[in-house]
Design a protein around this motif. Structure first.
Motif, PDB file in Angstrom:
ATOM      1  N   ALA A  65       0.839  -1.200   0.000  1.00 48.35           N
ATOM      2  CA  ALA A  65       0.000   0.000   0.000  1.00 48.35           C
ATOM      3  C   ALA A  65       0.874   1.250   0.000  1.00 48.35           C
ATOM      4  O   ALA A  65       1.997   1.240   0.515  1.00 48.35           O
ATOM      5  CB  ALA A  65      -0.931  -0.005   1.205  1.00 48.35           C
ATOM      6  N   SER A  66       0.350   2.314  -0.572  1.00 49.05           N
ATOM      7  CA  SER A  66       1.123   3.551  -0.710  1.00 49.05           C
ATOM      8  C   SER A  66       0.428   4.682   0.048  1.00 49.05           C
ATOM      9  O   SER A  66      -0.756   4.940  -0.154  1.00 49.05           O
ATOM     10  CB  SER A  66       1.251   3.923  -2.189  1.00 49.05           C
ATOM     11  N   SER A  67       1.183   5.365   0.921  1.00 49.66           N
ATOM     12  CA  SER A  67       0.650   6.470   1.723  1.00 49.66           C
ATOM     13  C   SER A  67       1.576   7.668   1.567  1.00 49.66           C
ATOM     14  O   SER A  67       2.745   7.616   1.965  1.00 49.66           O
ATOM     15  CB  SER A  67       0.555   6.064   3.195  1.00 49.66           C
ATOM     16  N   ILE A  68       1.061   8.764   1.015  1.00 49.32           N
ATOM     17  CA  ILE A  68       1.901   9.896   0.628  1.00 49.32           C
ATOM     18  C   ILE A  68       1.286  11.202   1.108  1.00 49.32           C
ATOM     19  O   ILE A  68       0.082  11.437   0.927  1.00 49.32           O
ATOM     20  CB  ILE A  68       2.079   9.938  -0.902  1.00 49.32           C
ATOM     21  N   LEU A  69       2.091  12.043   1.691  1.00 45.65           N
ATOM     22  CA  LEU A  69       1.708  13.419   2.018  1.00 45.65           C
ATOM     23  C   LEU A  69       2.357  14.353   1.016  1.00 45.65           C
ATOM     24  O   LEU A  69       3.549  14.241   0.732  1.00 45.65           O
ATOM     25  CB  LEU A  69       2.154  13.787   3.435  1.00 45.65           C
TER      26      LEU A  69
END
Length: 431
Positions: A264-268
């Motif tokens: 999974a990819s989590s980006i700010l």
């Protein structure tokens, strides 16, 4: 220890190739599908015993009403209340997507139109790997019901709830959604049964629902014999935020996706260096107490990042390029940016619109395009379960007026029989 990468957006490249599987995995899937297609229940039961370690007879494939009733006794009242209210919200949202057939009567007597009809039978696959997802049952089934699909069948591995059998939450969610036909079968063999049918499971027109690589490859393999929803990739979220956003909120929302899957990819994305540092520290703090810490940590290590941009407008450019599954806009005035967002599966505006609100309860569908496909595709909706037929009633007046043009186009393409099909009618009418 996980390290949240902070970098300039120009330095970032999220490269997750579309998963086509290894040659060995593809061969396994093709073999399973061919066996189920040729042998029916016998192959279905053989692979269920081999891969799921569940020895069943054909009579035991279908979930009984007694098992469904027992599942209700195993879930608590709070879950039942929540799933029922969520179902009401999801149904209300999707009811607004309904469209009608239409006809247009023109002055020369020609009648043109479009007829919308629901698919007759839809299969929903519910996985049982790292977690059971009753919410996904609602998100697949309810739009199909709103579209008017009369037959909806659910398949799920025989041990989604561990050694106790199918997860009771899945059975309750299916029953609350109105599913009458459920089977304890999973893997590529379940996809094959839905596509081609067996003595026990009748074939469907479309297969929906997520799964592991073998499910993805099986759906790709049977596409054409049946329709499929999509080949879903790992979950992803981008949070676009400015200095007014709460770092704790952002970290929690990033981790809500990271705990799904190691990929999974989590980006700010932010122009604020202070916020970037605060969020990176907050992710570390919250991650330390997360029950699914190992999964979330691997996700953050490999696919998590804080991307620095010069402005919110530059951040929008990054968002549109990545076309995320989920996009949260946590800025002082999120509505100001909405018109600039071109590519996102679901858009969450403001500090109280956390992504899980959409995952479970608000009403919009949580089955959303991943891996950048929001550039050209949409969340699951009522149209996914409809087929359309064009309607043409051409009048004599219209054919006399336009016949020569039709023949010209046919002969331009070298299709003389097409032209003659018009010519014979014109000649009969004295032309």
């Amino acid at each position: 220890m996980a390290i949240v990468r902070i970098m300039r957006a120009e330095q970032f490249g999220l490269k997750r190739e579309v998963e086509y599987g290894s040659p060995e995995q593809n061969e396994v899937v093709r073999t399973i599908i061919a066996d189920v297609r040729n042998e029916g229940d016998a192959a279905l039961l053989r692979y269920t015993a081999k891969l799921d370690r569940a020895e069943l007879t054909a009579a035991e494939l279908r979930v009984t009403q007694a098992e469904i009733d027992a599942a209700y006794d195993q879930v608590d009242a709070a879950f039942l209340t929540a799933i029922r209210e969520a179902a009401v919200n999801i149904r209300s949202f999707h009811e607004k997507q309904k469209r009608n057939s239409w006809m247009d009567l023109q002055p020369d007597g020609t009648l043109l139109g479009q007829i919308l009809r629901p698919l007759k039978r839809v299969g929903v696959y519910v996985p049982g790997g790292k977690a059971a997802y009753p919410s996904s049952v609602l998100m697949n089934v309810i739009p199909a019901q709103v579209a008017g699909v009369p037959e909806i069948v659910m398949v799920t591995p025989p041990s989604t709830g561990g050694r106790d059998g199918i997860d009771p939450g899945i059975l309750v969610a299916a029953a609350e959604s109105g599913v009458k036909e459920m089977y304890r079968v999973g893997g590529a063999q379940a996809i094959a049964a839905l596509a081609h049918g067996t003595e026990t499971i009748a074939p469907v027109d479309k297969i929906c629902g997520p799964g592991n690589i073998y499910i993805a490859l099986a759906k790709r393999e049977v596409f054409g014999a049946v329709d499929i929803d999509s080949i879903a990739g790992p979950s992803e979220i981008i949070v676009l935020a400015d200095e007014f956003a709460d770092p704790a909120y952002i970290a929690a929302d990033l981790l809500s996706q990271a705990e799904h899957d190691e990929m999974a990819s989590s980006i700010l994305v932010t122009p604020s260096e202070q916020l970037a540092s605060a969020v990176a520290a907050e992710v570390e703090r919250q991650l330390a107490t997360l029950p699914r810490q190992a999964i979330a940590r691997a996700s953050i290590d490999s696919y998590g990042a804080v991307l620095m941009v010069d402005s919110l407008e530059a951040g929008i450019d990054v968002v549109n390029k990545l076309a995320p599954e989920h996009l949260e806009v946590l800025t002082a005035d999120p509505m100001r940016l909405l018109g600039l967002i071109e590519n996102a599966g679901a858009i969450f505006l403001g500090p109280y619109s956390s992504e899980p609100v959409g995952d479970y309860f608000a009403g919009p569908n949580h089955i959303i395009p991943t891996n950048g496909t929001a550039r050209f595709s949409s969340p699951v909706n009522v149209d996914d379960f409809l087929k359309k037929s064009s309607l043409i009633y051409y009048s004599k007046e219209a054919l006399l007026a336009n016949g020569d043009k039709i023949m010209t186009l046919a002969r331009q393409e070298g299709l003389e029989a097409h032209a003659r099909a018009i010519q014979i009618r014109l000649e009969r009418e004295g032309r």
